[in-house]
Design a protein around this motif. Structure first.
Motif, mmCIF file in Angstrom:
data_model
loop_
_atom_site.group_PDB
_atom_site.id
_atom_site.type_symbol
_atom_site.label_atom_id
_atom_site.label_comp_id
_atom_site.label_asym_id
_atom_site.label_seq_id
_atom_site.Cartn_x
_atom_site.Cartn_y
_atom_site.Cartn_z
ATOM 1 N N GLY A 11 0.816 -1.206 0.000
ATOM 2 C CA GLY A 11 0.000 0.000 0.000
ATOM 3 C C GLY A 11 0.851 1.257 0.000
ATOM 4 N N PHE A 12 1.983 1.198 0.695
ATOM 5 C CA PHE A 12 2.915 2.333 0.738
ATOM 6 C C PHE A 12 3.438 2.645 -0.663
ATOM 7 N N ILE A 13 3.707 1.591 -1.429
ATOM 8 C CA ILE A 13 4.178 1.775 -2.803
ATOM 9 C C ILE A 13 3.128 2.537 -3.613
ATOM 10 N N ALA A 14 1.861 2.166 -3.442
ATOM 11 C CA ALA A 14 0.779 2.853 -4.150
ATOM 12 C C ALA A 14 0.694 4.316 -3.734
ATOM 13 N N VAL A 15 0.807 4.567 -2.439
ATOM 14 C CA VAL A 15 0.716 5.934 -1.915
ATOM 15 C C VAL A 15 1.852 6.809 -2.452
ATOM 16 N N PHE A 133 8.170 0.631 5.617
ATOM 17 C CA PHE A 133 8.813 1.824 5.069
ATOM 18 C C PHE A 133 9.655 1.522 3.827
ATOM 19 N N ASN A 134 9.977 0.254 3.611
ATOM 20 C CA ASN A 134 10.683 -0.108 2.388
ATOM 21 C C ASN A 134 9.858 0.248 1.156
ATOM 22 N N GLY A 135 8.547 0.404 1.360
ATOM 23 C CA GLY A 135 7.683 0.785 0.249
ATOM 24 C C GLY A 135 8.095 2.100 -0.379
ATOM 25 N N VAL A 136 8.659 3.006 0.435
ATOM 26 C CA VAL A 136 9.122 4.299 -0.087
ATOM 27 C C VAL A 136 10.276 4.083 -1.057
ATOM 28 N N ALA A 137 11.285 3.325 -0.618
ATOM 29 C CA ALA A 137 12.454 3.083 -1.463
ATOM 30 C C ALA A 137 12.076 2.306 -2.722
ATOM 31 N N ILE A 138 11.224 1.306 -2.559
ATOM 32 C CA ILE A 138 10.821 0.496 -3.715
ATOM 33 C C ILE A 138 10.104 1.347 -4.753
ATOM 34 N N ALA A 139 9.192 2.197 -4.285
ATOM 35 C CA ALA A 139 8.453 3.059 -5.216
ATOM 36 C C ALA A 139 9.379 4.044 -5.904
ATOM 37 N N MET A 140 10.336 4.578 -5.160
ATOM 38 C CA MET A 140 11.236 5.586 -5.716
ATOM 39 C C MET A 140 12.124 5.026 -6.828
ATOM 40 N N VAL A 141 12.454 3.746 -6.764
ATOM 41 C CA VAL A 141 13.359 3.183 -7.772
ATOM 42 C C VAL A 141 12.635 2.297 -8.785
ATOM 43 N N THR A 142 11.320 2.122 -8.633
ATOM 44 C CA THR A 142 10.582 1.272 -9.576
ATOM 45 C C THR A 142 9.388 2.013 -10.171
ATOM 46 N N THR A 143 8.309 2.082 -9.422
ATOM 47 C CA THR A 143 7.053 2.570 -10.008
ATOM 48 C C THR A 143 7.087 4.040 -10.387
ATOM 49 N N VAL A 144 7.743 4.886 -9.578
ATOM 50 C CA VAL A 144 7.783 6.322 -9.892
ATOM 51 C C VAL A 144 8.558 6.579 -11.194
ATOM 52 N N GLU A 157 -0.944 11.132 -19.328
ATOM 53 C CA GLU A 157 -2.088 10.394 -18.781
ATOM 54 C C GLU A 157 -1.717 8.950 -18.431
ATOM 55 N N TYR A 158 -0.770 8.393 -19.179
ATOM 56 C CA TYR A 158 -0.360 7.010 -18.914
ATOM 57 C C TYR A 158 0.314 6.871 -17.550
ATOM 58 N N SER A 159 0.936 7.923 -17.086
ATOM 59 C CA SER A 159 1.545 7.898 -15.760
ATOM 60 C C SER A 159 0.486 7.654 -14.693
ATOM 61 N N PHE A 160 -0.650 8.321 -14.845
ATOM 62 C CA PHE A 160 -1.734 8.132 -13.885
ATOM 63 C C PHE A 160 -2.368 6.749 -14.017
ATOM 64 N N MET A 161 -2.322 6.183 -15.219
ATOM 65 C CA MET A 161 -2.826 4.818 -15.387
ATOM 66 C C MET A 161 -1.976 3.833 -14.596
ATOM 67 N N ILE A 162 -0.656 4.056 -14.607
ATOM 68 C CA ILE A 162 0.244 3.207 -13.818
ATOM 69 C C ILE A 162 -0.079 3.348 -12.336
ATOM 70 N N GLN A 163 -0.292 4.582 -11.891
ATOM 71 C CA GLN A 163 -0.642 4.821 -10.489
ATOM 72 C C GLN A 163 -1.944 4.107 -10.122
ATOM 73 N N THR A 164 -2.912 4.147 -11.027
ATOM 74 C CA THR A 164 -4.188 3.479 -10.786
ATOM 75 C C THR A 164 -3.998 1.975 -10.648
ATOM 76 N N ALA A 165 -3.180 1.394 -11.523
ATOM 77 C CA ALA A 165 -2.944 -0.045 -11.499
ATOM 78 C C ALA A 165 -2.284 -0.480 -10.196
ATOM 79 N N VAL A 166 -1.302 0.286 -9.743
ATOM 80 C CA VAL A 166 -0.613 -0.046 -8.484
ATOM 81 C C VAL A 166 -1.589 0.035 -7.309
ATOM 82 N N SER A 167 -2.425 1.064 -7.306
ATOM 83 C CA SER A 167 -3.409 1.217 -6.228
ATOM 84 C C SER A 167 -4.429 0.087 -6.255
#
Length: 218
Positions: A11-15, A133-144, A157-167
């Motif tokens: 969930g942290f990764i999504a946030v 808290f590892n979710g912060v580091a994982i998101a910073m080097v992967t999903t973001v 717009e595709y960036s927000f689609m990725i965010q939607t999928a992760v959430s």
């Protein structure tokens, strides 16, 4: 249980993907809406200001609710943000859906940490919080960066689609793998507010304040 910590981490990764994913697409957003990069930056700064101003109060207000429901509500709000944003709505609406989940971001963080350590002994608590808290580091080097890369290939717009999928993934995992967790003993607001006077809290808050200030200034 480590399972709860890993769920909180997801969930942290999504946030974090939703919060910081917009940074890499600000120039594209500014160009699309024919606005300055400074105005586009409100999408990030308004999010951060809402967290700073309302975070403690929202966390106190929701402290007596079922933790699973709180986590689901928070991630669902982030999912709605990405979904609506992916349709490139008017800028005022884009700003609105960016602001709304900010009210629940600190609530999710506090709840996920609470869930992670709920059944652990004192020796394991730091380890479990670290997993979350590892979710912060994982998101910073992967999903973001991935969301930014995808936006560069096609459109923002595709960036927000990725965010939607992760959430969506985080929402499904929380719904099916996390059991109901009602609060058995609700602490009074007064007891919770007393933490503000504790030296370790004050020191850690100041440390975070200056560290994050230096981070974003750089």
């Amino acid at each position: 249980m480590k399972k709860y910590a890993y769920i909180g981490c997801l969930g942290f990764i999504a946030v974090i993907t939703t919060e910081f994913g917009v940074i890499g697409i600000l120039p594209q957003v500014a160009e699309h809406y024919k606005i300055s990069i400074n105005k586009a930056g409100y999408l990030l700064s308004a999010f951060a200001l809402i967290i700073a101003l309302t975070g403690p109060f929202m966390t106190l207000f929701t402290s007596g609710f079922d933790r699973k429901k709180i986590m689901l509500a928070a991630i669902f709000m982030f999912l709605i943000t990405g979904f609506v944003s992916s349709f490139s709505p008017p800028f005022w609406l884009l700003m609105l859906v960016r602001i709304l989940p900010a009210f629940l971001q600190p609530v999710y963080i506090a709840t996920a940490l609470s869930v992670a350590v709920s059944q652990a002994d004192d020796r394991k608590k730091n380890e479990l919080m670290g997993i979350v808290f590892n979710g912060v580091a994982i998101a910073m080097v992967t999903t973001v960066p991935f969301a930014t890369w995808i936006a560069g290939l096609w459109s923002w717009e595709y960036s927000f689609m990725i965010q939607t999928a992760v959430s969506l993934i985080a929402l499904v995992v929380i719904y099916f793998l996390l059991p109901p967790m009602p609060v058995k003993e609700k602490k009074s607001y007064g007891n919770q507010i007393r933490i503000l006077k504790q030296p370790p809290f004050i020191l850690s808050t100041l440390t975070n304040f200056f560290m994050i200030t230096a981070w974003f200034s750089t």
